[in-house]
Scaffold this motif. Structure first.
Motif, PDB file in Angstrom:
ATOM      1  N   ALA A 141      12.840  -6.528   8.181  1.00 55.12           N
ATOM      2  CA  ALA A 141      14.253  -6.239   7.939  1.00 55.12           C
ATOM      3  C   ALA A 141      15.073  -6.334   9.223  1.00 55.12           C
ATOM      4  O   ALA A 141      16.224  -6.785   9.205  1.00 55.12           O
ATOM      5  CB  ALA A 141      14.399  -4.852   7.318  1.00 55.12           C
ATOM      6  N   SER A 142      14.465  -5.925  10.344  1.00 56.58           N
ATOM      7  CA  SER A 142      15.179  -5.986  11.618  1.00 56.58           C
ATOM      8  C   SER A 142      15.449  -7.412  12.055  1.00 56.58           C
ATOM      9  O   SER A 142      16.267  -7.662  12.938  1.00 56.58           O
ATOM     10  CB  SER A 142      14.390  -5.238  12.708  1.00 56.58           C
ATOM     11  N   HIS A 143      14.737  -8.354  11.429  1.00 54.30           N
ATOM     12  CA  HIS A 143      14.936  -9.779  11.718  1.00 54.30           C
ATOM     13  C   HIS A 143      15.540 -10.502  10.512  1.00 54.30           C
ATOM     14  O   HIS A 143      15.296 -11.690  10.290  1.00 54.30           O
ATOM     15  CB  HIS A 143      13.613 -10.415  12.137  1.00 54.30           C
ATOM     16  N   LYS A 144      16.293  -9.750   9.714  1.00 49.44           N
ATOM     17  CA  LYS A 144      17.085 -10.303   8.606  1.00 49.44           C
ATOM     18  C   LYS A 144      16.240 -10.912   7.499  1.00 49.44           C
ATOM     19  O   LYS A 144      16.645 -11.889   6.861  1.00 49.44           O
ATOM     20  CB  LYS A 144      18.088 -11.336   9.142  1.00 49.44           C
ATOM     21  N   ALA A 145      15.067 -10.324   7.262  1.00 48.33           N
ATOM     22  CA  ALA A 145      14.236 -10.718   6.127  1.00 48.33           C
ATOM     23  C   ALA A 145      14.034  -9.488   5.248  1.00 48.33           C
ATOM     24  O   ALA A 145      13.208  -8.621   5.558  1.00 48.33           O
ATOM     25  CB  ALA A 145      12.896 -11.279   6.600  1.00 48.33           C
ATOM     26  N   GLU A 146      14.789  -9.386   4.180  1.00 46.07           N
ATOM     27  CA  GLU A 146      14.732  -8.225   3.291  1.00 46.07           C
ATOM     28  C   GLU A 146      13.464  -8.270   2.432  1.00 46.07           C
ATOM     29  O   GLU A 146      13.167  -9.298   1.813  1.00 46.07           O
ATOM     30  CB  GLU A 146      15.956  -8.206   2.386  1.00 46.07           C
ATOM     31  N   VAL A 147      12.717  -7.178   2.412  1.00 45.43           N
ATOM     32  CA  VAL A 147      11.512  -7.087   1.584  1.00 45.43           C
ATOM     33  C   VAL A 147      11.914  -6.489   0.231  1.00 45.43           C
ATOM     34  O   VAL A 147      12.215  -5.300   0.127  1.00 45.43           O
ATOM     35  CB  VAL A 147      10.426  -6.225   2.265  1.00 45.43           C
ATOM     36  N   LEU A 148      11.908  -7.304  -0.802  1.00 45.37           N
ATOM     37  CA  LEU A 148      12.310  -6.858  -2.134  1.00 45.37           C
ATOM     38  C   LEU A 148      11.211  -6.064  -2.826  1.00 45.37           C
ATOM     39  O   LEU A 148      11.499  -5.172  -3.633  1.00 45.37           O
ATOM     40  CB  LEU A 148      12.688  -8.064  -3.001  1.00 45.37           C
ATOM     41  N   ARG A 149       9.974  -6.403  -2.519  1.00 48.99           N
ATOM     42  CA  ARG A 149       8.844  -5.692  -3.124  1.00 48.99           C
ATOM     43  C   ARG A 149       7.640  -5.828  -2.209  1.00 48.99           C
ATOM     44  O   ARG A 149       7.436  -6.883  -1.590  1.00 48.99           O
ATOM     45  CB  ARG A 149       8.520  -6.262  -4.504  1.00 48.99           C
ATOM     46  N   LEU A 150       6.849  -4.775  -2.116  1.00 52.13           N
ATOM     47  CA  LEU A 150       5.613  -4.811  -1.330  1.00 52.13           C
ATOM     48  C   LEU A 150       4.487  -4.221  -2.159  1.00 52.13           C
ATOM     49  O   LEU A 150       4.568  -3.072  -2.602  1.00 52.13           O
ATOM     50  CB  LEU A 150       5.779  -4.037  -0.015  1.00 52.13           C
ATOM     51  N   GLU A 151       3.468  -5.020  -2.387  1.00 54.08           N
ATOM     52  CA  GLU A 151       2.264  -4.570  -3.095  1.00 54.08           C
ATOM     53  C   GLU A 151       1.108  -4.540  -2.108  1.00 54.08           C
ATOM     54  O   GLU A 151       0.963  -5.443  -1.282  1.00 54.08           O
ATOM     55  CB  GLU A 151       1.925  -5.499  -4.259  1.00 54.08           C
ATOM     56  N   ALA A 152       0.290  -3.484  -2.186  1.00 56.09           N
ATOM     57  CA  ALA A 152      -0.790  -3.320  -1.213  1.00 56.09           C
ATOM     58  C   ALA A 152      -2.097  -2.945  -1.898  1.00 56.09           C
ATOM     59  O   ALA A 152      -2.102  -2.380  -2.997  1.00 56.09           O
ATOM     60  CB  ALA A 152      -0.415  -2.261  -0.184  1.00 56.09           C
ATOM     61  N   LEU A 153      -3.199  -3.248  -1.226  1.00 54.09           N
ATOM     62  CA  LEU A 153      -4.521  -2.869  -1.726  1.00 54.09           C
ATOM     63  C   LEU A 153      -4.831  -1.413  -1.446  1.00 54.09           C
ATOM     64  O   LEU A 153      -5.646  -0.800  -2.111  1.00 54.09           O
ATOM     65  CB  LEU A 153      -5.593  -3.762  -1.096  1.00 54.09           C
ATOM     66  N   GLU A 154      -4.196  -0.865  -0.402  1.00 49.31           N
ATOM     67  CA  GLU A 154      -4.313   0.555  -0.069  1.00 49.31           C
ATOM     68  C   GLU A 154      -5.762   0.986   0.180  1.00 49.31           C
ATOM     69  O   GLU A 154      -6.286   1.906  -0.430  1.00 49.31           O
ATOM     70  CB  GLU A 154      -3.679   1.410  -1.171  1.00 49.31           C
ATOM     71  N   PHE A 155      -6.411   0.290   1.106  1.00 43.54           N
ATOM     72  CA  PHE A 155      -7.731   0.710   1.545  1.00 43.54           C
ATOM     73  C   PHE A 155      -7.666   2.092   2.175  1.00 43.54           C
ATOM     74  O   PHE A 155      -6.647   2.473   2.757  1.00 43.54           O
ATOM     75  CB  PHE A 155      -8.288  -0.261   2.591  1.00 43.54           C
ATOM     76  N   SER A 156      -8.744   2.827   2.105  1.00 43.77           N
ATOM     77  CA  SER A 156      -8.834   4.068   2.872  1.00 43.77           C
ATOM     78  C   SER A 156      -9.102   3.710   4.334  1.00 43.77           C
ATOM     79  O   SER A 156      -9.465   2.571   4.651  1.00 43.77           O
ATOM     80  CB  SER A 156      -9.970   4.947   2.351  1.00 43.77           C
ATOM     81  N   GLU A 157      -8.935   4.667   5.224  1.00 43.16           N
ATOM     82  CA  GLU A 157      -9.208   4.413   6.645  1.00 43.16           C
ATOM     83  C   GLU A 157     -10.622   3.900   6.853  1.00 43.16           C
ATOM     84  O   GLU A 157     -10.860   2.952   7.592  1.00 43.16           O
ATOM     85  CB  GLU A 157      -9.012   5.697   7.462  1.00 43.16           C
ATOM     86  N   ALA A 158     -11.582   4.522   6.186  1.00 39.46           N
ATOM     87  CA  ALA A 158     -12.989   4.172   6.397  1.00 39.46           C
ATOM     88  C   ALA A 158     -13.308   2.773   5.881  1.00 39.46           C
ATOM     89  O   ALA A 158     -14.205   2.108   6.386  1.00 39.46           O
ATOM     90  CB  ALA A 158     -13.881   5.204   5.711  1.00 39.46           C
ATOM     91  N   ASP A 159     -12.551   2.312   4.859  1.00 43.09           N
ATOM     92  CA  ASP A 159     -12.846   1.022   4.237  1.00 43.09           C
ATOM     93  C   ASP A 159     -12.097  -0.149   4.850  1.00 43.09           C
ATOM     94  O   ASP A 159     -12.439  -1.301   4.593  1.00 43.09           O
ATOM     95  CB  ASP A 159     -12.492   1.071   2.747  1.00 43.09           C
ATOM     96  N   MET A 160     -11.085   0.126   5.650  1.00 49.46           N
ATOM     97  CA  MET A 160     -10.154  -0.915   6.073  1.00 49.46           C
ATOM     98  C   MET A 160     -10.841  -2.105   6.741  1.00 49.46           C
ATOM     99  O   MET A 160     -10.599  -3.255   6.400  1.00 49.46           O
ATOM    100  CB  MET A 160      -9.127  -0.302   7.023  1.00 49.46           C
ATOM    101  N   PHE A 161     -11.694  -1.822   7.715  1.00 48.96           N
ATOM    102  CA  PHE A 161     -12.410  -2.897   8.404  1.00 48.96           C
ATOM    103  C   PHE A 161     -13.904  -2.640   8.315  1.00 48.96           C
ATOM    104  O   PHE A 161     -14.339  -1.505   8.513  1.00 48.96           O
ATOM    105  CB  PHE A 161     -11.970  -2.957   9.881  1.00 48.96           C
ATOM    106  N   PRO A 162     -14.736  -3.642   8.015  1.00 48.34           N
ATOM    107  CA  PRO A 162     -14.348  -5.043   7.838  1.00 48.34           C
ATOM    108  C   PRO A 162     -14.170  -5.461   6.376  1.00 48.34           C
ATOM    109  O   PRO A 162     -14.141  -6.659   6.070  1.00 48.34           O
ATOM    110  CB  PRO A 162     -15.547  -5.780   8.445  1.00 48.34           C
ATOM    111  N   LEU A 163     -14.053  -4.520   5.441  1.00 42.56           N
ATOM    112  CA  LEU A 163     -14.007  -4.878   4.022  1.00 42.56           C
ATOM    113  C   LEU A 163     -12.809  -5.728   3.654  1.00 42.56           C
ATOM    114  O   LEU A 163     -12.860  -6.488   2.678  1.00 42.56           O
ATOM    115  CB  LEU A 163     -14.032  -3.611   3.155  1.00 42.56           C
ATOM    116  N   VAL A 164     -11.725  -5.629   4.417  1.00 48.93           N
ATOM    117  CA  VAL A 164     -10.538  -6.413   4.091  1.00 48.93           C
ATOM    118  C   VAL A 164     -10.847  -7.909   4.084  1.00 48.93           C
ATOM    119  O   VAL A 164     -10.267  -8.677   3.305  1.00 48.93           O
ATOM    120  CB  VAL A 164      -9.394  -6.090   5.080  1.00 48.93           C
ATOM    121  N   ALA A 165     -11.775  -8.341   4.917  1.00 52.69           N
ATOM    122  CA  ALA A 165     -12.129  -9.759   4.989  1.00 52.69           C
ATOM    123  C   ALA A 165     -12.984 -10.194   3.805  1.00 52.69           C
ATOM    124  O   ALA A 165     -13.173 -11.401   3.590  1.00 52.69           O
ATOM    125  CB  ALA A 165     -12.876 -10.053   6.287  1.00 52.69           C
ATOM    126  N   ARG A 166     -13.494  -9.239   3.033  1.00 51.44           N
ATOM    127  CA  ARG A 166     -14.401  -9.572   1.938  1.00 51.44           C
ATOM    128  C   ARG A 166     -13.743  -9.432   0.554  1.00 51.44           C
ATOM    129  O   ARG A 166     -14.421  -9.475  -0.460  1.00 51.44           O
ATOM    130  CB  ARG A 166     -15.640  -8.675   2.018  1.00 51.44           C
TER     131      ARG A 166
END
Length: 226
Positions: A141-166
């Motif tokens: 947004a600070s660079h003039k790109a409005e985010v209309l919607r954001l969807e996330a997988l919402e990993f837990s802290e323990a799962d974030m890496f390296p499971l995101v690559a899988r």
């Protein structure tokens, strides 16, 4: 001679598993040389910022300078936008000075891609949690790109890496489809350890809009700078 056309130095987190993306996107005569920075933590915003300190990037850039690169890029999205609106440019300046060549970051590259495609309204399909997603939306947004919607997988802290690559293709594809809004002009998919490049063309056909993925943008901008 190896890299007779250009040599690209890539700084990449030690947990990253998508090295092949950068080699795959290298045109004939272009070589890629990867240096890893150490990752310690569970995936919080503070952990990412600690890994991405300027001193770590300067050290990596000085070592990559030994291969005679045409460009050096910090291939990490969150590690470049978490420092705020001008944080990526501070990293670029530090790496360029240390390495003696033009530099970029993934966040810098995403912004350049948005500008090139004249996109000002986007959706985001993210593997991050809220403590990282919120700063991402603010950065765009600070660079003039409005985010209309954001969807996330919402990993837990323990799962974030390296499971995101899988994360499998079906989950990635569904995430982008859920994020899509007909009011948007394009899709941003952050994280250099997440997205399958083969899905880009398919999703662009299905949604009728450009998809800008982290590794795609990183390599594209590095090639332009080279």
């Amino acid at each position: 001679m190896y890299g007779w056309r250009a040599r690209i130095g890539v700084i990449y987190p030690s947990t990253g598993l998508k090295d092949h993306d950068f080699f795959r996107m290298s045109p004939p005569g272009v070589s890629v040389h990867i240096y890893r920075v150490g990752w310690i933590g569970t995936g919080t915003a503070d952990d990412i910022k600690s890994m991405s300190e300027t001193s770590n990037l300067e050290h990596a850039a000085r070592l990559l300078a030994g291969v005679g690169p045409s460009c050096i890029t910090w291939a990490d999205t969150s590690g470049s936008f978490l420092f705020g609106s001008g944080g990526d440019q501070a990293q670029v300046s530090a790496m360029s000075k240390a390495g003696g060549v033009p530099a970029s970051t993934t966040s810098t590259a995403l912004l350049a891609a948005l500008t090139a495609l004249r996109l000002t309204r986007v959706v985001v399909a993210s593997p991050y949690r809220d403590d990282v997603n919120d700063p991402l939306a603010e950065f765009l947004a600070s660079h003039k790109a409005e985010v209309l919607r954001l969807e996330a997988l919402e990993f837990s802290e323990a799962d974030m890496f390296p499971l995101v690559a899988r994360v499998d293709r079906e989950t990635q594809y569904s995430l982008v489809k859920r994020a899509w809004s007909p009011d948007a002009q394009g899709i941003v998919v952050p994280c250099t350890d997440f997205f399958d490049l083969d899905l880009i063309e398919l999703l662009e056909k299905d949604l009728g809009a450009p998809v800008i993925a982290a590794n795609q943008a990183t390599m594209w901008h590095a090639l332009r700078l080279s």
